[in-house]
Scaffold this active site. Structure first.
Site, PDB file in Angstrom:
ATOM      1  N   SER A 255      88.674 -16.309 -37.607  1.00 58.28           N
ATOM      2  CA  SER A 255      89.695 -15.305 -37.895  1.00 58.28           C
ATOM      3  C   SER A 255      89.073 -13.927 -37.978  1.00 58.28           C
ATOM      4  O   SER A 255      88.074 -13.719 -38.669  1.00 58.28           O
ATOM      5  CB  SER A 255      90.396 -15.639 -39.223  1.00 58.28           C
ATOM      6  OG  SER A 255      91.143 -14.542 -39.679  1.00 58.28           O
ATOM      7  N   LYS A 256      89.679 -12.971 -37.276  1.00 60.04           N
ATOM      8  CA  LYS A 256      89.219 -11.581 -37.345  1.00 60.04           C
ATOM      9  C   LYS A 256      89.361 -11.055 -38.774  1.00 60.04           C
ATOM     10  O   LYS A 256      88.543 -10.267 -39.240  1.00 60.04           O
ATOM     11  CB  LYS A 256      90.046 -10.728 -36.372  1.00 60.04           C
ATOM     12  CG  LYS A 256      89.680  -9.252 -36.369  1.00 60.04           C
ATOM     13  CD  LYS A 256      88.298  -9.012 -35.790  1.00 60.04           C
ATOM     14  CE  LYS A 256      87.917  -7.547 -35.843  1.00 60.04           C
ATOM     15  NZ  LYS A 256      86.563  -7.287 -35.395  1.00 60.04           N
ATOM     16  N   ARG A 257      90.392 -11.550 -39.455  1.00 59.84           N
ATOM     17  CA  ARG A 257      90.642 -11.116 -40.833  1.00 59.84           C
ATOM     18  C   ARG A 257      89.456 -11.454 -41.729  1.00 59.84           C
ATOM     19  O   ARG A 257      89.187 -10.768 -42.700  1.00 59.84           O
ATOM     20  CB  ARG A 257      91.911 -11.809 -41.348  1.00 59.84           C
ATOM     21  CG  ARG A 257      92.497 -11.205 -42.604  1.00 59.84           C
ATOM     22  CD  ARG A 257      93.830 -11.876 -42.925  1.00 59.84           C
ATOM     23  NE  ARG A 257      94.807 -11.667 -41.871  1.00 59.84           N
ATOM     24  CZ  ARG A 257      95.813 -12.498 -41.613  1.00 59.84           C
ATOM     25  NH1 ARG A 257      95.970 -13.583 -42.323  1.00 59.84           N
ATOM     26  NH2 ARG A 257      96.670 -12.222 -40.645  1.00 59.84           N
ATOM     27  N   ASP A 265      83.609  -7.250 -30.187  1.00 63.15           N
ATOM     28  CA  ASP A 265      82.458  -7.333 -31.091  1.00 63.15           C
ATOM     29  C   ASP A 265      81.279  -8.009 -30.400  1.00 63.15           C
ATOM     30  O   ASP A 265      80.131  -7.553 -30.500  1.00 63.15           O
ATOM     31  CB  ASP A 265      82.807  -8.129 -32.355  1.00 63.15           C
ATOM     32  CG  ASP A 265      83.810  -7.421 -33.238  1.00 63.15           C
ATOM     33  OD1 ASP A 265      83.843  -6.180 -33.204  1.00 63.15           O
ATOM     34  OD2 ASP A 265      84.551  -8.101 -33.958  1.00 63.15           O
TER      35      ASP A 265
END
Length: 486
Positions: A255-257, A265
């Site tokens: 998850s990017k969160r 990235d």
């Protein structure tokens, strides 16, 4: 449009970065289409206006371009079934929603937020899954017309049965049956007039002739509701291919969160696009062989979606690093030098032969952004402890390291044509003369030249790149350092 043509789509929302899971969905959809010479469509799902992020559309276009996942139709290239941006298709969805109302498969709902919150709280108190209670389904035609005429906000909901079952077939997970009592009357058109993601998908996939729908397994539970919409319209249901989740570890989804890497990235960290795409292809797909390195052309040829796994895939950064290293080694030396040059320039100001440095680094680099920490000692000798001269395997200690360096210094000073070969030959001769193993001469020399335990090359490569003057200076520092601990 040829009915036999396989047509897949990638339908991202412009809400930020290109997550690894999104990219895998795009890749699988692309491979399924191209494996059978089909069409791959890009559609932008921007119905959730509040979540849109400025510049996110460019991220999508750039990622598709960088990875080589070239779409045949889309907002930027056109096509026969556009528009390919959902916000530009708003009237289409409303028309289809009204057709469902006419045949009893949908209805207007005027419930306020307070009433919906009350239903949710009651469900939670009773320990039941939250479901809308069909309150507005029972409104008379006159009541509905009056509320609309009064300007009362409304949504349009799907009318799902509360008895019986719904069955659908997934290409990966097989036949799945759910009790209709579990199906909520999901919103099709929101109060702002925009369709929900779920409804727009069904309408667009049909109108765009999509034959195979690739998406994450988290949408499995919604599929019965999609199928009921297809059936309500009398449309053919596409083949569903639900992919397993990509996990950070056994318990956490990527998850990017949570700070996990997006495609951008990974590129910024120095991973090659080809390696990223190759690795992502193997996250949930089994090629049926031991082959691990695939070009995009080889993936197209070999990809069979029936070999997608049901089990979650673990994103292993160590494996990606290994694969990236393999791709770097396959690069022509000129291409590697071109990619490495910006990293050299941010680290080195001294007059160093960067071509020689690339020859050294080419086979020793896994990720491009690790180059600076590998070569920083060439710019300046770091502070290091005398203890680094002690190496059990090399059988070196303070005493024999000092002796080796003191004997090396005049020999190195007398080399007129400084090069890898001349340093190599002189140090090998010294080891024979001293009647010691090579490591007793070479470990102290490498330590003195680099001040580091791990370096991309050995003593000879480092001496060659540093040059005679800098090498002699560092050897003398090493001798002084060792004398202080005697």
């Amino acid at each position: 449009m040829n009915e036999k043509t396989i047509r897949t789509r990638f339908a991202p929302s412009p809400t930020g970065y290109m997550h690894v899971g999104n990219l895998r969905t795009a890749l699988y959809a692309y491979l399924i289409a191209k494996h059978d010479n089909g069409d791959f469509i890009l559609r932008i799902e921007d119905t959730d206006q509040e979540r849109q992020v400025d510049g996110a559309l460019d991220v999508i276009y750039n990622t598709m371009k960088i990875t080589g996942l070239q779409h045949d139709e889309g907002p930027d290239v056109g096509g026969n079934v556009g528009p390919y941006i959902q916000s530009q298709r708003k009237n289409i969805y409303l028309d289809y929603a009204k057709k469902l109302i006419d045949n009893g498969e949908a209805y207007y709902c005027f419930c306020t937020k307070d009433r919906l919150d009350m239903i949710r709280k009651n469900s939670e108190a009773l320990g039941r899954p939250h479901k809308y209670d069909k309150h507005c389904f029972h409104l008379s035609k006159e009541e509905i017309e009056e509320k609309i005429a009064s300007g009362i906000p409304y949504v349009i909901r799907q009318n799902n049965p509360s008895t019986g079952t719904t069955t659908f077939e997934d290409e990966i997970f097989g036949k799945i049956t759910v009790d209709n009592s579990e199906l909520d009357d999901m919103v099709l058109i929101k109060s702002d007039g925009f369709p929900t993601y779920n409804f727009a998908n069904v309408v667009d996939d049909h109108l765009m002739g999509i034959t195979h729908v690739v998406r994450g397994s988290e949408y499995l539970s919604s599929s019965p509701k999609y199928n009921r919409l297809y059936d309500a319209f009398g449309w053919d249901v596409p083949k569903y291919i639900h992919c397993p989740p990509i996990m950070k570890d056994a318990h956490h989804k990527l998850s990017k969160r949570n700070g996990d890497a997006s495609f951008e990235d990974l590129m910024e960290k120095g991973f090659l696009k080809e390696a990223i795409l190759n690795y992502i292809a193997l996250l949930g797909w089994n090629p049926g062989s031991t082959q691990e390195i695939f070009s995009l052309e080889e993936l197209i040829k070999n990809f069979d979606y029936k070999n997608i796994n049901k089990a979650p895939a673990i994103f292993d950064i160590t494996k990606l690093k290994w694969m990236n290293g393999e791709y770097i080694r396959m690069l022509p030396i000129e291409k590697f030098h071109e990619l490495a040059l910006p990293y050299y320039k941010e680290t080195l100001t001294k007059n160093i032969d960067l071509t020689k440095l690339s020859e050294l680094m080419h086979t020793r680099t896994e990720i491009l952004n690790e180059i600076p920490e590998q070569i920083d000692f060439l710019e300046a000798l770091p502070e290091y402890s005398s203890d680094m001269y002690i190496h059990k395997k090399m059988k070196t200690n303070y005493e024999n390291s000092l002796k080796s360096l003191e004997k090396s210094l005049p020999i190195l000073e007398n080399i007129s044509n400084w090069s890898f070969d001349t340093v190599h030959d002189s140090m090998m001769d010294l080891a024979k003369e001293m009647e010691v193993k090579n490591g007793i001469v070479l470990w102290p020399l490498r330590t003195a030249l680099s001040g580091k335990q791990f370096t991309p090359g050995g003593a000879f490569e480092i001496a060659d790149i540093l040059g005679k003057e800098e090498s002699l200076k560092r050897v003398k520092i090493g001798i002084d350092k060792l004398k202080q601990v005697q």
